[in-house]
Design a protein around this motif. Structure first.
Motif, PDB file in Angstrom:
ATOM      1  N   GLU A   7       0.849  -1.194   0.000  1.00  0.00           N
ATOM      2  CA  GLU A   7       0.000   0.000   0.000  1.00  0.00           C
ATOM      3  C   GLU A   7       0.884   1.244   0.000  1.00  0.00           C
ATOM      4  O   GLU A   7       1.959   1.261   0.588  1.00  0.00           O
ATOM      5  CB  GLU A   7      -0.907   0.041   1.229  1.00  0.00           C
ATOM      6  N   LYS A   8       0.410   2.297  -0.629  1.00  0.00           N
ATOM      7  CA  LYS A   8       1.088   3.598  -0.605  1.00  0.00           C
ATOM      8  C   LYS A   8       0.298   4.504   0.324  1.00  0.00           C
ATOM      9  O   LYS A   8      -0.936   4.497   0.315  1.00  0.00           O
ATOM     10  CB  LYS A   8       1.127   4.213  -2.006  1.00  0.00           C
ATOM     11  N   TYR A   9       0.992   5.276   1.116  1.00  0.00           N
ATOM     12  CA  TYR A   9       0.364   6.191   2.057  1.00  0.00           C
ATOM     13  C   TYR A   9       0.834   7.612   1.773  1.00  0.00           C
ATOM     14  O   TYR A   9       2.021   7.850   1.573  1.00  0.00           O
ATOM     15  CB  TYR A   9       0.725   5.816   3.495  1.00  0.00           C
ATOM     16  N   ARG A  32      12.550   6.496   6.376  1.00  0.00           N
ATOM     17  CA  ARG A  32      13.523   5.523   5.844  1.00  0.00           C
ATOM     18  C   ARG A  32      13.028   4.093   6.052  1.00  0.00           C
ATOM     19  O   ARG A  32      13.271   3.218   5.225  1.00  0.00           O
ATOM     20  CB  ARG A  32      14.879   5.703   6.521  1.00  0.00           C
ATOM     21  N   GLU A  33      12.356   3.872   7.173  1.00  0.00           N
ATOM     22  CA  GLU A  33      11.843   2.535   7.487  1.00  0.00           C
ATOM     23  C   GLU A  33      10.532   2.229   6.765  1.00  0.00           C
ATOM     24  O   GLU A  33      10.140   1.077   6.678  1.00  0.00           O
ATOM     25  CB  GLU A  33      11.649   2.394   8.996  1.00  0.00           C
ATOM     26  N   HIS A  34       9.861   3.255   6.286  1.00  0.00           N
ATOM     27  CA  HIS A  34       8.568   3.097   5.617  1.00  0.00           C
ATOM     28  C   HIS A  34       8.609   3.830   4.277  1.00  0.00           C
ATOM     29  O   HIS A  34       8.073   4.927   4.134  1.00  0.00           O
ATOM     30  CB  HIS A  34       7.439   3.636   6.510  1.00  0.00           C
ATOM     31  N   LYS A  35       9.229   3.221   3.325  1.00  0.00           N
ATOM     32  CA  LYS A  35       9.432   3.829   2.004  1.00  0.00           C
ATOM     33  C   LYS A  35       8.117   4.089   1.266  1.00  0.00           C
ATOM     34  O   LYS A  35       8.086   4.854   0.311  1.00  0.00           O
ATOM     35  CB  LYS A  35      10.318   2.931   1.142  1.00  0.00           C
ATOM     36  N   ASP A  36       7.036   3.466   1.722  1.00  0.00           N
ATOM     37  CA  ASP A  36       5.738   3.619   1.065  1.00  0.00           C
ATOM     38  C   ASP A  36       4.926   4.795   1.604  1.00  0.00           C
ATOM     39  O   ASP A  36       3.769   4.973   1.251  1.00  0.00           O
ATOM     40  CB  ASP A  36       4.929   2.324   1.183  1.00  0.00           C
ATOM     41  N   VAL A  37       5.551   5.613   2.460  1.00  0.00           N
ATOM     42  CA  VAL A  37       4.876   6.773   3.041  1.00  0.00           C
ATOM     43  C   VAL A  37       5.433   8.053   2.418  1.00  0.00           C
ATOM     44  O   VAL A  37       6.640   8.281   2.415  1.00  0.00           O
ATOM     45  CB  VAL A  37       5.041   6.822   4.574  1.00  0.00           C
ATOM     46  N   GLU A  38       4.516   8.867   1.900  1.00  0.00           N
ATOM     47  CA  GLU A  38       4.858  10.193   1.390  1.00  0.00           C
ATOM     48  C   GLU A  38       4.333  11.207   2.404  1.00  0.00           C
ATOM     49  O   GLU A  38       3.178  11.118   2.823  1.00  0.00           O
ATOM     50  CB  GLU A  38       4.196  10.433   0.036  1.00  0.00           C
ATOM     51  N   LEU A  39       5.165  12.152   2.799  1.00  0.00           N
ATOM     52  CA  LEU A  39       4.785  13.118   3.831  1.00  0.00           C
ATOM     53  C   LEU A  39       4.815  14.537   3.290  1.00  0.00           C
ATOM     54  O   LEU A  39       5.780  14.955   2.645  1.00  0.00           O
ATOM     55  CB  LEU A  39       5.730  13.005   5.029  1.00  0.00           C
ATOM     56  N   ILE A  40       3.741  15.254   3.581  1.00  0.00           N
ATOM     57  CA  ILE A  40       3.639  16.675   3.266  1.00  0.00           C
ATOM     58  C   ILE A  40       3.404  17.399   4.589  1.00  0.00           C
ATOM     59  O   ILE A  40       2.493  17.026   5.333  1.00  0.00           O
ATOM     60  CB  ILE A  40       2.463  16.943   2.306  1.00  0.00           C
ATOM     61  N   ILE A  41       4.218  18.385   4.874  1.00  0.00           N
ATOM     62  CA  ILE A  41       4.079  19.153   6.119  1.00  0.00           C
ATOM     63  C   ILE A  41       3.718  20.591   5.779  1.00  0.00           C
ATOM     64  O   ILE A  41       4.402  21.255   5.007  1.00  0.00           O
ATOM     65  CB  ILE A  41       5.382  19.139   6.946  1.00  0.00           C
ATOM     66  N   PHE A  42       2.618  21.058   6.384  1.00  0.00           N
ATOM     67  CA  PHE A  42       2.234  22.465   6.322  1.00  0.00           C
ATOM     68  C   PHE A  42       2.394  23.044   7.720  1.00  0.00           C
ATOM     69  O   PHE A  42       1.720  22.619   8.656  1.00  0.00           O
ATOM     70  CB  PHE A  42       0.782  22.634   5.869  1.00  0.00           C
ATOM     71  N   ALA A  43       3.296  23.993   7.870  1.00  0.00           N
ATOM     72  CA  ALA A  43       3.547  24.638   9.155  1.00  0.00           C
ATOM     73  C   ALA A  43       2.971  26.054   9.144  1.00  0.00           C
ATOM     74  O   ALA A  43       3.059  26.748   8.134  1.00  0.00           O
ATOM     75  CB  ALA A  43       5.038  24.684   9.449  1.00  0.00           C
TER      76      ALA A  43
END
Length: 117
Positions: A7-9, A32-43
């Motif tokens: 699954e892609k997250y 690094r441990e979860h290559k299938d996770v894409e993260l977007i951060i809005f601060a």
């Protein structure tokens, strides 16, 4: 945390302040441990953007593939409408929201592009 293999997250993270340098290491380690996770951060704000370790932390996130951005009117409104118990009230932006957001976005862009410090 167990994630389904194959699954892609895609995670969008709205935060009041950009992550501190200690938190950055934890986030990068997780990614690094979860290559299938894409993260977007809005601060909403930059945390100690004038201190070297915090600037390097933002670049470390960026280098790890995290899309880091400053919240604009749209993100503030989205957060209020979707995640805050606002009792039916509409989002009322404060004075200079767009100007402050643009200034912080420019500062963030400078940090991410400047590898010298």
């Amino acid at each position: 945390m167990l994630l389904s293999s194959g699954e892609k997250y895609r995670v969008t993270w709205y935060i009041s302040w950009s992550p501190c340098f200690a938190c950055v290491d934890e986030v990068v380690k997780f990614l690094r441990e979860h290559k299938d996770v894409e993260l977007i951060i809005f601060a909403a704000r930059l945390y100690h953007s004038d201190i070297l370790q915090y600037r390097q932390g933002l670049r470390k996130l960026h280098d790890a593939g995290v899309h880091v951005a400053i919240m604009s009117y749209y993100e503030f409104k989205h957060c209020l409408n979707d995640f805050v118990f606002h009792q039916g009230r509409s989002f009322c932006p404060w004075n200079d929201l767009n100007k402050n957001s643009k200034n912080l976005s420019n500062t963030l862009e400078d940090i991410l592009q400047n590898q010298e410090d």
